[in-house]
Design a protein around this motif. Sequence first.
Motif, PDB file in Angstrom:
ATOM      1  N   ALA A   1       0.948  -1.121  -0.494  1.00 49.40           N
ATOM      2  CA  ALA A   1       0.333   0.009  -0.173  1.00 49.40           C
ATOM      3  C   ALA A   1       0.987   1.277   0.210  1.00 49.40           C
ATOM      4  O   ALA A   1       0.166   1.921  -0.705  1.00 49.40           O
ATOM      5  N   ALA A   2       2.073   1.267   0.636  1.00 44.43           N
ATOM      6  CA  ALA A   2       3.018   2.496   0.845  1.00 44.43           C
ATOM      7  C   ALA A   2       3.769   2.474  -0.533  1.00 44.43           C
ATOM      8  O   ALA A   2       5.226   3.110  -0.760  1.00 44.43           O
ATOM      9  N   SER A   3       3.432   1.264  -1.820  1.00 40.46           N
ATOM     10  CA  SER A   3       4.359   1.116  -2.335  1.00 40.46           C
ATOM     11  C   SER A   3       5.904   1.127  -2.197  1.00 40.46           C
ATOM     12  O   SER A   3       6.681   1.460  -2.695  1.00 40.46           O
ATOM     13  N   ARG A   4       5.912   0.274  -1.637  1.00 41.48           N
ATOM     14  CA  ARG A   4       7.403  -0.149  -0.770  1.00 41.48           C
ATOM     15  C   ARG A   4       7.344  -2.013  -1.404  1.00 41.48           C
ATOM     16  O   ARG A   4       7.043  -2.787  -0.593  1.00 41.48           O
ATOM     17  N   TYR A   5       8.101  -2.026  -2.820  1.00 49.33           N
ATOM     18  CA  TYR A   5       7.233  -2.941  -3.240  1.00 49.33           C
ATOM     19  C   TYR A   5       8.486  -4.032  -2.903  1.00 49.33           C
ATOM     20  O   TYR A   5       8.984  -5.663  -2.543  1.00 49.33           O
ATOM     21  N   PRO A   6      10.060  -4.121  -2.447  1.00 53.53           N
ATOM     22  CA  PRO A   6      11.519  -4.625  -2.527  1.00 53.53           C
ATOM     23  C   PRO A   6      10.904  -5.264  -0.431  1.00 53.53           C
ATOM     24  O   PRO A   6      11.408  -6.079   0.004  1.00 53.53           O
ATOM     25  N   GLU A   7       9.907  -4.081   0.209  1.00 51.57           N
ATOM     26  CA  GLU A   7       9.842  -5.239   1.486  1.00 51.57           C
ATOM     27  C   GLU A   7       9.068  -5.876   1.360  1.00 51.57           C
ATOM     28  O   GLU A   7       8.861  -6.714   1.958  1.00 51.57           O
TER      29      GLU A   7
END
Length: 858
Positions: free
Chosen positions: A705-711
């Motif tokens: 949802a926060a666009s932190r795709y690696p995480e």
Amino acid sequence: MATEFRVLGPLEVRRGGEPVVVPAGKARVLLATLLLRAGRVVAVDELVDRLWDDAPANPRAALHMVVTRLRQSLGPVDAVRTAPGGYVAEVEELDLHRFRSLVGEGHHAAALELWRGEPLSDVRSDVLHREDVAPLVEERLTAVERRVEADLVAGRADSVVAELRALTREHPFDERFWGLLVRALHASGRQAEALAAYRSVRALLADELGVDPGPRLQELHRGVLADTGDAPPAPRQVPVHAPLFVGRDEELHRLAKGLDDGEFATAAITGPAGVGKTALAVRWAQQVAERFPDGQLYVNLRGFDPTGVPLEPDEAVLGFLHALGVPPERVPATPAARVALYRGVLTGRKVLVLLDNARDSEQVRPLLPGVPGCLAVVTSRDALTGLVAREGAAPLVLGVLEEDAAGELLRRRIGADRVAAEPGAVRDLVAHCAGLPLALAVVAARAAVHPSFPLRALAGELAEARLEALDSGDASTSVRTVFSWSHERLGAESARMFDLLGAHPGPEVSVRAAASLAAVPPRAARAALAELGRVNLLVEHAPGRYSFHDLVHEYAGDRAGLLDAAEAQAAVHRLLDHYLHGALAGNRAVFPHRPTDTTAPLPGVVTPPIATREDALAWFDAERATLFATIPRAALHGFDHAWRIPQAIMVFCRSAGYWEEVRGAPAVAGDLARVESYLHRALDLVDDPRGRAAVHRNLAAVAEAASRYPEALARMRSALSELDPLGPSVDLASALNAVGWFHLALGEAGPALEPCGRALAMFTDLGDVLGRAVTSDSLGLAHHRLGDHDRAVRHFREALPLYRSLGERYEEAATLDRLGDAHRAAGDPDAARAAWRESLAVLGDLGHPEATRVRAKL
């Protein structure tokens, strides 16, 4: 020194107002790509795709050289940062961000002024313009559409006709602008031109695309032919005035004079509960209805509802927009933008807005029309001092009824002869009821049911009950005394039903829900509710549906507190089971092939009669407010319905077409940090592998949802490590597919194949149809990104019949859209058009906003 970046036109960088030269070629493409995703990591593979048609032998080294050159040209403008897996642009001022912020706030005209021409017109990259700039242009067109829509609903049709003709020439296949042109011409009295415009677009679509105009455009055409216009009738939401309304002549005169003299745009009617604030507001609204020919809006804000859950202003605004004829697909995503549209729609109109039972000034403020010609009337127990001080609302403090008016109420209900025969008893009844119309109405109802009872006897019984209340230290000696007096004379079943209804969260109850609460057959529940209605403790506002005055509900809550604790807990359990199993039955009707919770309800629960999809959606529409109100009640009593009901109604929120609520979900991003902190605490407490996997998957959802795709990818891999040792399961297969999906989000199509392949095999073995469909779609997208378009087409085609068998129409449309992309990339434009047409037909039926994007591809 501030640095400004501009992409809404030629690419520009300005530092302190002076231009910064960005070299032509790949450095320019790189900066443009990063700026379009400012604040997000852009994967190396995706950047390579944008910069080179054929990837160089050592893409990472080549990309690093371009990055170095770009940084050298920017000099002190340190905007390009290295990040895990790629690069990120960190900028403070970007015209694209400003544009989106203004659009979100509903300021479409100001947002459009930021555009300086074709976005990134001086950046040469076919991939960039096809995949990034084209959606950006669509955002601009959507803003134009909404600005024109606001002009139309505000009565400025003449002023937009020329602009709409130009837009239909520039975008001949975009039905949005043809529809707006037909509306503008018709609203301007140019019916022949409106019909000619429709004939033009119909011929164009038939000749070029082989399709008919969409349902919305056809509906507008029918409206022109009938010469009735496409605008809905003016809303008439104010309730019919109460037949027992009496007195208040002075207050009605003050309101009328203030309106005549233009003294206020908002009237605030305040006073204690039960004094008749709503009755006064409704009576006056009926008297001045002709002065507001464009309609009257009404909402009960439930500010003092016993559940303690007032209506959110945004929900009220949504209801008003619907009543004012704004189509769902035109409703903006953010609350601020919705308020702006609401006020824009009211501009130029004369509408009365009745805001009933407000909690405080803050709840009311977003709902005020704020435009000339419209008037708001607010009722509240609160003094609304903020509204009076800041908005200039005219205060009208309502006191109890005068003795003459109170006597008139009794005369109308029980007859003049009976009142005249016992004037002393009448005075005592009025005194015991403290002059409150609500209490007097209950007493009058009791007297009317027993015409042979002397009024003196009724007054004596009420006086005795009041003395008992005083002796017990109960300060509530007026309305509650009347309610208790009436309650004692109810039949046993009706009295028990009333007490149990105190545990209902509101705002209304159906016969079947009441039957479940009391564990009685529906026929017995209906009889009990009818008796409560006859004595004015409930109101049957719709067939089979009952509501309380909030004071009555408070009293019922007191009565519920006197019940045996085990009986009360069981009643709440049955009530929650009624709503939960209604939602589950609806799930089975909407998606008959999807597994659902099969836990049996408690004995005595009467479930809703849901057999078809239409039954399910109608039930959800009627019960939506109550369903949401049950969630905190379930949590308060410690029932797992607090999470099971939200899970069960998700399907309804999607299938019923609440697209705007889904699109508005990012507005709650400010709460993600709090959610994440709770999940981390849960991870420290949970020992069970499946439980830990569930927490990791939720943490992945937060990161996504926060666009932190690696995480997100790392979290989903942690979930896999917990689930893999436990053997095949739907959870494991879902996690595998999610790992592949996050690789795709990072631009890493190759690594997505293995986990998605495992997931597909596992879903197939488990017989999970939805899982097979979703994973086939993921594999199709991965192969498409890798250039293997034939295999992509095959996977997309495998997903389609599975989605159709489940009734997943939106997912079907999304897969058809991607199938069209694969056909186009494979060099088969005819097949691409056929897939997009099918997608467009489904999205059009659903009223989904993505229809405009697919239509643009055609």
